[in-house]
Design an enzyme around this catalytic site. Structure first.
Site, PDB file in Angstrom:
ATOM      1  N   SER A  11       0.841  -1.198   0.000  1.00 25.75           N
ATOM      2  CA  SER A  11       0.000   0.000   0.000  1.00 25.75           C
ATOM      3  C   SER A  11       0.873   1.243   0.000  1.00 25.75           C
ATOM      4  O   SER A  11       2.103   1.168   0.045  1.00 25.75           O
ATOM      5  CB  SER A  11      -0.872   0.001   1.258  1.00 25.75           C
ATOM      6  N   GLY A  12       0.213   2.409  -0.033  1.00 26.88           N
ATOM      7  CA  GLY A  12       0.960   3.656   0.121  1.00 26.88           C
ATOM      8  C   GLY A  12       1.676   3.714   1.449  1.00 26.88           C
ATOM      9  O   GLY A  12       2.790   4.254   1.549  1.00 26.88           O
ATOM     10  N   HIS A  13       1.046   3.174   2.477  1.00 29.59           N
ATOM     11  CA  HIS A  13       1.685   3.100   3.796  1.00 29.59           C
ATOM     12  C   HIS A  13       2.986   2.302   3.718  1.00 29.59           C
ATOM     13  O   HIS A  13       3.993   2.662   4.330  1.00 29.59           O
ATOM     14  CB  HIS A  13       0.711   2.467   4.786  1.00 29.59           C
ATOM     15  N   GLY A  67      -2.902   0.366   6.722  1.00 31.58           N
ATOM     16  CA  GLY A  67      -3.346   1.531   7.477  1.00 31.58           C
ATOM     17  C   GLY A  67      -4.582   1.299   8.320  1.00 31.58           C
ATOM     18  O   GLY A  67      -4.751   1.935   9.366  1.00 31.58           O
ATOM     19  N   HIS A 131       4.578  14.490  26.583  1.00 34.10           N
ATOM     20  CA  HIS A 131       5.041  13.750  27.755  1.00 34.10           C
ATOM     21  C   HIS A 131       3.911  13.004  28.443  1.00 34.10           C
ATOM     22  O   HIS A 131       2.779  13.474  28.544  1.00 34.10           O
ATOM     23  CB  HIS A 131       5.705  14.708  28.754  1.00 34.10           C
ATOM     24  N   HIS A 140      -3.827   4.809  15.330  1.00 30.69           N
ATOM     25  CA  HIS A 140      -3.215   5.603  14.258  1.00 30.69           C
ATOM     26  C   HIS A 140      -3.352   7.074  14.633  1.00 30.69           C
ATOM     27  O   HIS A 140      -4.462   7.596  14.750  1.00 30.69           O
ATOM     28  CB  HIS A 140      -3.910   5.325  12.925  1.00 30.69           C
ATOM     29  N   ILE A 161      -6.169  13.703  10.817  1.00 34.92           N
ATOM     30  CA  ILE A 161      -5.127  14.660  10.458  1.00 34.92           C
ATOM     31  C   ILE A 161      -5.421  16.033  11.065  1.00 34.92           C
ATOM     32  O   ILE A 161      -6.546  16.545  11.009  1.00 34.92           O
ATOM     33  CB  ILE A 161      -4.994  14.733   8.921  1.00 34.92           C
TER      34      ILE A 161
END
Length: 207
Positions: A11-13, A67, A131, A140, A161
């Site tokens: 995949s693109g991942h 993904g 932290h 993800h 995102i």
């Protein structure tokens, strides 16, 4: 990290993970996929998984490059592989943090002091995990998402995102945090949240 690693998922991942492995001077041995749509990725041959792939991958160095969090979990539970981590040299990872097997960390990501990232997670490009955060398995964290200190994220959650999560928030398992969302309060299991401030719009299937 082993010198010769197999990737599961063409995949693109996978393309990004190949770059991460190469940034560390290592080699991708091969890429396998149940239903390959590509013949090559970065000049690496993609092979269809065989009937004997369980035996072939027994205790072999492997990273699952898929993904989708649920699919990644299903494969991880089936295979008795020796799962590797892949951390890009252009990421910043505190020496007091902990990153567990199967997890990949993309370039520009920051994982700060005493943070714990579970198994088979994706910490994507320029994501920030501050932290004392605790990230459970199969999570993800998408590009440019930012988690302030002491955030807890449950298994399988997808943080979209550019999302922002303020300090001390608890996010349940298999939650979807929409792109650009600003999370100001705790989120229950399976919720789908969007907006600023983020609000629940529905729930994911809990199967």
């Amino acid at each position: 990290m082993e010198n010769n690693i197999t990737l599961y998922g063409a995949s693109g991942h996978a393309k990004v993970v190949v770059d991460i492995i190469m940034s560390n001077g290592k080699i991708v041995k091969k890429i396998i996929d149940d239903y390959p749509k590509l013949s090559y990725i970065n000049d690496i041959c993609v092979e269809k998984t065989s009937e004997n792939y369980y035996q072939e991958l027994h205790q072999k160095p492997l990273i699952i490059t898929i993904g989708d969090n649920k699919t990644r979990k299903k494969i991880a539970l089936k295979l008795d592989a020796r799962y590797e981590t892949a951390i890009h040299k252009a990421s910043i990872v505190s020496t007091s943090s902990s990153i567990k097997k199967g997890t990949v960390v993309m370039p520009g990501a920051v994982i700060n002091a005493s943070a714990v990232v579970g198994q088979h997670c994706i910490v994507n490009t320029n994501a920030v995990i501050e932290h004392d955060c605790v990230i459970d398995d199969f999570v993800h964290v998408s590009p440019n998402a930012s988690l302030a200190g002491n955030v807890v994220v449950g298994e399988g959650t997808h943080i979209g995102i550019g999302a922002c999560i303020i300090q001390g928030i608890n996010i349940g398992k298999w939650v979807t945090v929409g792109a650009g969302s600003v999370v100001l309060k705790d989120v229950p299991d399976y919720a789908v949240i969007v907006g600023n401030p983020a609000k629940i719009i529905k729930y994911n299937n809990n199967d």
